[in-house]
Design a protein around this motif. Structure first.
Motif, PDB file in Angstrom:
ATOM      1  N   ASP A  42       0.744  -1.313  -0.031  1.00  0.00           N
ATOM      2  CA  ASP A  42      -0.045  -0.137  -0.131  1.00  0.00           C
ATOM      3  C   ASP A  42       0.573   1.255   0.117  1.00  0.00           C
ATOM      4  N   LEU A 193     -14.704  14.023   6.508  1.00  0.00           N
ATOM      5  CA  LEU A 193     -13.996  13.745   5.437  1.00  0.00           C
ATOM      6  C   LEU A 193     -13.163  14.873   4.958  1.00  0.00           C
ATOM      7  N   HIS A 194     -12.136  14.737   4.426  1.00  0.00           N
ATOM      8  CA  HIS A 194     -11.261  15.793   4.000  1.00  0.00           C
ATOM      9  C   HIS A 194     -11.969  16.615   2.773  1.00  0.00           C
ATOM     10  N   ILE A 195     -12.900  16.138   2.151  1.00  0.00           N
ATOM     11  CA  ILE A 195     -13.573  16.763   1.004  1.00  0.00           C
ATOM     12  C   ILE A 195     -14.933  17.316   1.618  1.00  0.00           C
ATOM     13  N   MET A 222      -4.018   0.837   8.106  1.00  0.00           N
ATOM     14  CA  MET A 222      -4.482  -0.149   7.034  1.00  0.00           C
ATOM     15  C   MET A 222      -4.762   0.630   5.851  1.00  0.00           C
ATOM     16  N   THR A 223      -4.747   1.927   5.770  1.00  0.00           N
ATOM     17  CA  THR A 223      -5.328   2.488   4.528  1.00  0.00           C
ATOM     18  C   THR A 223      -4.778   2.387   3.356  1.00  0.00           C
ATOM     19  N   GLY A 224      -5.345   2.419   2.292  1.00  0.00           N
ATOM     20  CA  GLY A 224      -4.608   2.259   1.021  1.00  0.00           C
ATOM     21  C   GLY A 224      -4.014   3.274   0.326  1.00  0.00           C
ATOM     22  N   GLN A 225      -4.381   3.304  -1.164  1.00  0.00           N
ATOM     23  CA  GLN A 225      -3.893   4.549  -1.828  1.00  0.00           C
ATOM     24  C   GLN A 225      -4.398   5.929  -1.520  1.00  0.00           C
ATOM     25  N   ASP A 226      -5.715   5.691  -1.004  1.00  0.00           N
ATOM     26  CA  ASP A 226      -6.384   7.206  -0.521  1.00  0.00           C
ATOM     27  C   ASP A 226      -5.421   7.723   0.901  1.00  0.00           C
ATOM     28  N   ARG A 229      -4.282  11.131  -0.240  1.00  0.00           N
ATOM     29  CA  ARG A 229      -5.055  12.326  -0.679  1.00  0.00           C
ATOM     30  C   ARG A 229      -5.677  13.035   0.775  1.00  0.00           C
TER      31      ARG A 229
ATOM     32  N   ALA B  48      -6.722   3.190  -7.175  1.00  0.00           N
ATOM     33  CA  ALA B  48      -8.132   2.907  -6.798  1.00  0.00           C
ATOM     34  C   ALA B  48      -8.121   1.628  -5.879  1.00  0.00           C
ATOM     35  N   ASP B  49      -6.733   1.246  -5.642  1.00  0.00           N
ATOM     36  CA  ASP B  49      -6.707  -0.067  -4.606  1.00  0.00           C
ATOM     37  C   ASP B  49      -7.011  -1.218  -5.271  1.00  0.00           C
ATOM     38  N   THR B 233     -11.698   3.056   2.312  1.00  0.00           N
ATOM     39  CA  THR B 233     -10.367   3.505   2.142  1.00  0.00           C
ATOM     40  C   THR B 233      -9.163   2.623   2.667  1.00  0.00           C
ATOM     41  N   GLY B 261     -16.027   9.659   0.268  1.00  0.00           N
ATOM     42  CA  GLY B 261     -14.688  10.193   0.055  1.00  0.00           C
ATOM     43  C   GLY B 261     -14.137  10.138  -1.095  1.00  0.00           C
ATOM     44  N   THR B 262     -12.991  10.106  -1.042  1.00  0.00           N
ATOM     45  CA  THR B 262     -12.102  10.151  -2.302  1.00  0.00           C
ATOM     46  C   THR B 262     -11.784   8.506  -2.892  1.00  0.00           C
ATOM     47  N   ALA B 263     -11.778   7.728  -1.840  1.00  0.00           N
ATOM     48  CA  ALA B 263     -11.392   6.357  -1.688  1.00  0.00           C
ATOM     49  C   ALA B 263     -12.487   5.644  -2.829  1.00  0.00           C
ATOM     50  N   LYS B 264     -12.026   4.883  -3.607  1.00  0.00           N
ATOM     51  CA  LYS B 264     -12.686   4.020  -4.689  1.00  0.00           C
ATOM     52  C   LYS B 264     -13.145   2.665  -4.271  1.00  0.00           C
TER      53      LYS B 264
END
Lengths: 441, 305
Positions: A42, A193-195, A222-226, A229, B48-49, B233, B261-264
């Motif tokens: 990740d 949420l950041h948005i 454990m967060t992924g690609q997000d 952001r 997008a994981d 996320t 949110g922005t996570a897919k």
């Protein structure tokens, strides 16, 4: 936490280790594996891309190509880049000069802010501070109940108010803190949420109104690609001071942590695992780094050997060997050079694969001392012409050095074998001599 | 509901602009398939994981199709990827549980910490009671501070009944009592809230097994559904989470939360592929109506269109 990641990277570069010659093909293959390992852990896509690009540009550099052990040097580059991703020493929480210190905790929903607030409160109590927990989350049902129960269990006062704004709560909490002699306020804010523009500007306003000493961004390990952001958005709004990584008790590989630190440039201050209120640790990147480097650093070993070796003496020794005149005096010099590189256990730490196995085990530096003593008890003539050492000389040497006759015999035998070996090597040239002296005591 | 769909679409709009924008830029004026295009597709999917395996699989499939056909319009690239991914996450309608064939219909909600289990339960309860079903909530999270209080607030909001014990009690016995109450009160749906737990903690996973065992003892067909709540996320670790929960208690569906949110939430594709567990619901906010039935088309459009 990073064990798994580190181990996988280790496997990826191991192939390169023994390679005397690097080609674009074998470097490329290893880089692809490294890339995959990082992505599967990740680490954010762009961070991985930059990481690989940096390793690649260094790996094809002149220094590597001229090096005695190019494969090993690439391994070292990978390790160094990983360490630079992790950051330097631990950065502790700052406390204000005049109390109260205000620590504001922010993050996404479910990242573990409230639990962390409780853990931090407990930690501060242990440091003889008087914290107060402030329930500034007016949105999540029963959020203030959760904090109240936590506060009670760690014996820390909790301030909460219903039906009002978070800013008002914090302002009232400041008054209450002064009354109760609390020197540190821990603000547990609502997850957002950041948005979410409205919720994010609430944080802005709060920061301006209460001017916290320290803002901590809590991120789920454990967060992924997000991860990148949301961390960037929070950073742009709040310019937080540090990162807290939670839920590190699962089997996540912690790539999000590396990315967040890299992208925001802010230090990871704490890592937190499980819901037990004691399980919080200040994060020490340098310790993980030294573990990474402990995976074997032949390069420094070679560098050290080169530093320790006196070039002139080496040349002289090489000549002697060519003439097959290796004596106990030369052997003694060699020993001194090895000693200059550090203790045996330090040297062992630098040998790939050996470092971790040795870890903590006491290596026998005493054996070397004994050998030294034996040689020092010989006369100059004996050192130069060991074959004259007969029975009575052996007895004298043993007595003089405090060793047994068996010790002296063993050393003489090993020395003979070494001479024989030297002769053979002499025939093949001396180029690689410094690293190859076999000392098997 | 329409308004909510709009909200999801709005959430997706952002990703759409971002992802589509990125891909469109690369494709603008470029009609042949080259490394740059493949790299860009890879970036979009990884970010997008989707994970490395699934991403590579998709790219390989794409290369296979374009072989010998070097000029592609951007529409065809999207069309291909979208179609492929929709296929990967779709499931037969029969897999969607039909509620209340048998009374009570027992749902156990599980997951790691902080993914939104209790919030999801509130929203589910609201949906069922709006359909005129009688709902009972059971708070089998006897560990987390404030868990019972949080569920009570939801029970009030959606006018459902609740069964709970004091903190530190036995989770399985709460579940047992709740099922007992549900049977005697002729409840339609029983939803059991469990404590968040890590899939790596053996003792806690055993506790979860015990909850299901106890339910089964009382009612042979229970639990009818085990929903795993997955935070959108979550990264590659999501696979292991679902796998171990599935091995322990047999997960029947996934609720993908925090999609606003922005996570897919691209992890669900690999999860569906490897474990055959479908996404049934998506969470898109904290309000009681912010739960939607999963729609593969909308989900994938969110990634590309």
């Amino acid at each position: 936490m990073f064990e798994d990641l580190i181990q996988k990277l280790d496997v990826a570069v191991r192939k390169l280790r023994g390679m005397g010659k690097l080609t674009e093909k074998n470097i490329g293959e290893s880089l692809r594996t490294i890339r995959r390992v990082l992505l599967e852990a990740d680490v954010q896509y762009k961070v991985v891309k930059e990481f690989i690009a940096r390793v690649q540009s260094k790996a094809v550099g002149e220094e590597v190509l001229r090096s005695v052990t190019p494969g090993q040097l690439v391994v070292k580059i990978v390790h160094e880049e990983l360490v630079s991703l992790l950051g330097q020493a631990n950065v502790p929480i700052r406390f204000g000069k005049t109390p109260p210190t205000i620590i504001m905790i922010v993050g996404l929903q479910g990242s573990g802010k409230t639990t962390f607030a409780g853990k931090l409160g407990r930690q501060l109590t242990k440091m003889n501070r008087h914290p107060m927990l402030v329930a500034a989350d007016v949105y999540r049902p029963a959020a203030e109940d959760q904090l109240a129960i936590l506060g009670e269990s760690i014996n820390v006062p909790v301030f909460s108010m219903r039906r009002t704004t978070p800013i008002k709560i914090v302002q009232e909490a400041l008054v209450a803190a002064r009354k109760q002699n609390c020197d540190t306020l821990i603000l547990d804010t609502a997850g957002r949420l950041h948005i979410d523009e409205k919720m994010m500007s609430e944080l802005d306003e709060m920061q301006q109104a209460v001017k916290p000493t320290e803002v901590l961004f809590v991120a789920d390990g454990m967060t992924g690609q997000d991860a990148v952001r949301s961390a960037e958005s929070f950073l742009n709004r709040l310019d937080f001071d540090g990162i807290v990584l939670t839920k590190m008790d699962g089997d996540a590989k912690g790539g999000a942590a590396l990315s967040i630190r890299y992208v925001t440039g802010k230090p990871i201050k704490f890592i937190s695992a499980s819901e037990k209120l004691d399980s919080i640790e200040p994060f020490h990147p340098d310790r993980i780094a030294s573990r990474i480097l402990g995976m074997g650093d032949v390069v420094s070993l070679v560098e050290k050997a080169q530093e320790a070796a006196d070039a002139k003496k080496m040349e002289k020794l090489a000549q002697k060997l060519r003439k097959q005149e290796f004596t106990f005096e030369d052997f003694f010099d060699q020993l001194q050079q090895v000693k200059r590189m550090g203790s045996l256990s330090q040297i062992a730490q630098m040998v790939p694969g050996l470092g971790r196995k040795v870890g903590g085990m006491q290596m026998d530096d005493d054996a070397l001392v004994k050998v030294e003593a034996v040689i020092q008890s010989m006369t100059v003539e004996e050192r130069q012409r060991p074959h004259i050492i007969n029975g009575s000389r052996r007895k004298r040497i043993a007595r003089g050095s405090g060793a047994t006759i068996q010790d002296v015999n063993r050393l003489l035998k090993q020395f003979q074998m070494m001479q024989k070996m030297m002769k053979q090597m002499g025939r093949f040239g001396m180029k690689k001599f410094p690293g190859r002296v076999q000392m098997d005591f | 509901m329409a308004e909510n769909l709009g909200k999801w679409k709005f959430g997706l709009q952002r990703t759409r602009q971002k992802v589509f924008g990125k891909l469109a830029n690369i494709l603008a004026g470029k009609r042949s398939v080259d490394e740059a295009l493949l790299d860009k597709i890879e970036e979009v999917l990884i970010e997008a994981d989707f994970g490395v395996d699934t991403t590579l699989k998709l790219i390989e499939a794409f290369k296979e199709v374009v072989r010998g056909n070097m000029s592609w319009s951007e529409e065809t690239v999207y069309f291909f990827l979208k179609k492929r991914i929709v296929e990967m996450v779709s499931f037969e309608k029969e897999q969607m549980n039909q509620y209340v064939i048998e009374k009570p219909h027992v749902i156990v909600v599980v997951g790691v910490n902080g993914t939104g289990k209790t919030t999801t339960i509130g929203k589910l309860a609201y949906r069922f009671s709006k359909d005129g079903l009688k709902v009972l909530l059971a708070c089998a999270d006897t560990f987390r501070a404030g868990a019972g209080e949080q569920l009570s607030v939801w029970a009030d909001r959606v006018s459902a009944d609740i069964v709970q014990q004091k903190r530190g009690g036995d989770a399985a016995s709460v579940a047992f009592d709740a099922l007992d109450a549900a049977q005697s009160r002729r409840t339609d749906v029983l939803i059991v809230d469990t404590a968040g737990r890590f899939h790596t903690k053996m003792n806690l996973m055993e506790e979860l097994k015990k909850i299901c065992r106890v339910l089964k003892r009382k009612m042979e067909t229970a639990p009818h559904e085990v929903l795993f709540v997955l935070d959108a996320t979550t990264g590659q670790n999501g696979m292991n989470q679902v796998k171990l929960f599935h091995e322990a208690v047999g997960v029947t569906g996934i609720v993908l939360t925090k999609l606003d949110g922005t996570a897919k939430g691209g992890m669900v594709i690999s999860i569906h592929q490897k474990l055959g567990i479908p996404v049934k619901w998506v969470g898109i906010g904290e309000g009681r109506e912010d739960l939607l039935e999963f729609n593969a088309e909308s989900f994938v459009e969110g990634l590309f269109e």
